[in-house]
Motif scaffolding. Sequence first.
Motif, PDB file in Angstrom:
ATOM      1  N   LEU A   1      35.397  38.606  24.153  1.00  0.00           N
ATOM      2  CA  LEU A   1      34.469  38.514  23.032  1.00  0.00           C
ATOM      3  C   LEU A   1      35.173  38.872  21.735  1.00  0.00           C
ATOM      4  CD1 LEU A   1      31.401  40.348  24.639  1.00  0.00           C
ATOM      5  CD2 LEU A   1      31.800  37.879  24.514  1.00  0.00           C
ATOM      6  N   SER A   2      34.580  38.474  20.644  1.00  0.00           N
ATOM      7  CA  SER A   2      35.075  38.837  19.326  1.00  0.00           C
ATOM      8  C   SER A   2      34.737  40.296  19.030  1.00  0.00           C
ATOM      9  CB  SER A   2      34.414  37.951  18.270  1.00  0.00           C
ATOM     10  OG  SER A   2      34.592  38.486  16.979  1.00  0.00           O
ATOM     11  N   PRO A   3      35.589  41.020  18.281  1.00  0.00           N
ATOM     12  CA  PRO A   3      35.184  42.364  17.831  1.00  0.00           C
ATOM     13  C   PRO A   3      33.857  42.362  17.083  1.00  0.00           C
ATOM     14  CG  PRO A   3      37.538  42.087  17.509  1.00  0.00           C
ATOM     15  CD  PRO A   3      37.006  40.734  17.943  1.00  0.00           C
ATOM     16  N   ALA A   4      33.521  41.228  16.451  1.00  0.00           N
ATOM     17  CA  ALA A   4      32.229  41.122  15.762  1.00  0.00           C
ATOM     18  C   ALA A   4      31.060  41.188  16.736  1.00  0.00           C
ATOM     19  CB  ALA A   4      32.169  39.822  14.967  1.00  0.00           C
ATOM     20  N   ALA A   5      31.346  41.081  18.033  1.00  0.00           N
ATOM     21  CA  ALA A   5      30.280  41.200  19.030  1.00  0.00           C
ATOM     22  C   ALA A   5      29.690  42.603  19.069  1.00  0.00           C
ATOM     23  CB  ALA A   5      30.815  40.816  20.410  1.00  0.00           C
ATOM     24  N   ILE A   6      30.421  43.605  18.572  1.00  0.00           N
ATOM     25  CA  ILE A   6      29.902  44.976  18.646  1.00  0.00           C
ATOM     26  C   ILE A   6      28.665  45.159  17.778  1.00  0.00           C
ATOM     27  CG2 ILE A   6      30.402  47.396  18.112  1.00  0.00           C
ATOM     28  CD1 ILE A   6      33.181  46.973  19.223  1.00  0.00           C
ATOM     29  N   PRO A   7      28.730  44.916  16.463  1.00  0.00           N
ATOM     30  CA  PRO A   7      27.481  45.047  15.695  1.00  0.00           C
ATOM     31  C   PRO A   7      26.413  44.063  16.146  1.00  0.00           C
ATOM     32  CG  PRO A   7      29.250  44.128  14.337  1.00  0.00           C
ATOM     33  CD  PRO A   7      29.878  44.628  15.581  1.00  0.00           C
ATOM     34  N   ALA A   8      26.819  42.871  16.590  1.00  0.00           N
ATOM     35  CA  ALA A   8      25.833  41.910  17.087  1.00  0.00           C
ATOM     36  C   ALA A   8      25.124  42.448  18.318  1.00  0.00           C
ATOM     37  CB  ALA A   8      26.517  40.578  17.400  1.00  0.00           C
ATOM     38  N   MET A   9      25.873  43.073  19.222  1.00  0.00           N
ATOM     39  CA  MET A   9      25.276  43.660  20.428  1.00  0.00           C
ATOM     40  C   MET A   9      24.320  44.777  20.054  1.00  0.00           C
ATOM     41  SD  MET A   9      25.572  46.644  22.429  1.00  0.00           S
ATOM     42  CE  MET A   9      27.248  47.274  22.187  1.00  0.00           C
ATOM     43  N   MET A  10      24.757  45.663  19.162  1.00  0.00           N
ATOM     44  CA  MET A  10      23.901  46.791  18.770  1.00  0.00           C
ATOM     45  C   MET A  10      22.597  46.305  18.149  1.00  0.00           C
ATOM     46  SD  MET A  10      26.633  49.509  17.181  1.00  0.00           S
ATOM     47  CE  MET A  10      27.593  50.590  18.241  1.00  0.00           C
ATOM     48  N   GLN A  11      22.706  45.305  17.278  1.00  0.00           N
ATOM     49  CA  GLN A  11      21.502  44.775  16.629  1.00  0.00           C
ATOM     50  C   GLN A  11      20.570  44.111  17.630  1.00  0.00           C
ATOM     51  OE1 GLN A  11      23.281  42.290  13.620  1.00  0.00           O
ATOM     52  NE2 GLN A  11      24.294  44.052  12.662  1.00  0.00           N
ATOM     53  N   ALA A  12      21.143  43.415  18.624  1.00  0.00           N
ATOM     54  CA  ALA A  12      20.312  42.758  19.631  1.00  0.00           C
ATOM     55  C   ALA A  12      19.629  43.779  20.531  1.00  0.00           C
ATOM     56  CB  ALA A  12      21.159  41.796  20.458  1.00  0.00           C
ATOM     57  N   VAL A  13      20.332  44.850  20.888  1.00  0.00           N
ATOM     58  CA  VAL A  13      19.708  45.916  21.676  1.00  0.00           C
ATOM     59  C   VAL A  13      18.570  46.546  20.883  1.00  0.00           C
ATOM     60  CG1 VAL A  13      20.082  48.214  22.671  1.00  0.00           C
ATOM     61  CG2 VAL A  13      21.742  46.392  23.091  1.00  0.00           C
TER      62      VAL A  13
END
Length: 348
Positions: A229-241
């Motif tokens: 995954l892209s490092p940008a997946a981290i804030p995206a994951m947090m926001q989706a959770v």
Amino acid sequence: MTDTLAPARTAAEIRAQWAAQQGRARDIAHQLGLREAQLIAARIGHGATAIAAHPDRLFPALGQLGTCMALTRNESCVIEIDGRYENFHAGEHAAMTLEPGLDMRMFPRHWVHGFAFVEDTDTGPRRSIQVFDAAGDAIHKVYLRPASDLDGWDRLVTELALPEQADVIAVDDRAAPEGAKSAPEKRDILLSEWRRLTDTHQFLRLCAKLKMNRLGAYRIAGDEFVRPLSPAAIPAMMQAVQASGAHVMTFVGNAGCIEIHSGPFKTLKAMGPWENVLDPGFNLHLRQDHVAEVWAVEKPTKRGNALSFEAFDAQGNLIFQVFPVAKEANDHRAAWAEIVATLPGADA
């Protein structure tokens, strides 16, 4: 961080240099060419007391304190959880607490230097228990909360104080980062054994048997079990959770301690390079700029595949992991799988 230490100094010299600095003890120690444990040791007799650090002695005594804040960190991530140090299970190589609010795994050989520390602040005395490894780096810290038991604190310090109260301590060299260890010629064996897993804990034993480690195995596994995954997946994951209300298990640790929080992410706040979760009783602080690789990983278990989200730094060190909460009455695996499926890949 550099591994170069400054020449030896007396405790009085260290205290004077500390007093001239501003900031957190960890950062000041780095600025002074010290390890954090050496900085705290210099305060022996000036707010600090050297105490027994082994979990078998420390954790039963921590149970006297009531609710505290438990802090575990690595170079890139900090987790802070309010809870009680109860339901402790000792172990020669690994110990644990299994309280619903304070879920921890401890590896006792790294619990070397322990201190009870009282420091003056603008809001009054701040009491903490701080444990460091042989290199003088923090393994775990315990901060008392306003409702914590001060009589329990006094008993703990009396019970655990060491006969030798050394205000200058020697520290070992830091272990070099392991990096990714891979064996591409064993990929077929890796995948064959991976398919036969029945528990996530078996995975590291499999890697060790094949002379690999976690990240090395991910890099050669292919798309049957992993997706970069892209490092940008981290804030995206947090926001989706946060948006979904899904309950997840967040693991943050170092060589000596892993701390685990189970629940949703409610309040997110980005501050410079830090991605933060700022919830009552649970804070997470992550250096997004330290993230070099992110992986979505599936491992077979008796209850179906366990899907994890794992971030690593440029040296191959694990920063943190996230799994779904998958208890029978509170099973968030489906919601978590939907979240992970939407995250940007490494080529995004």
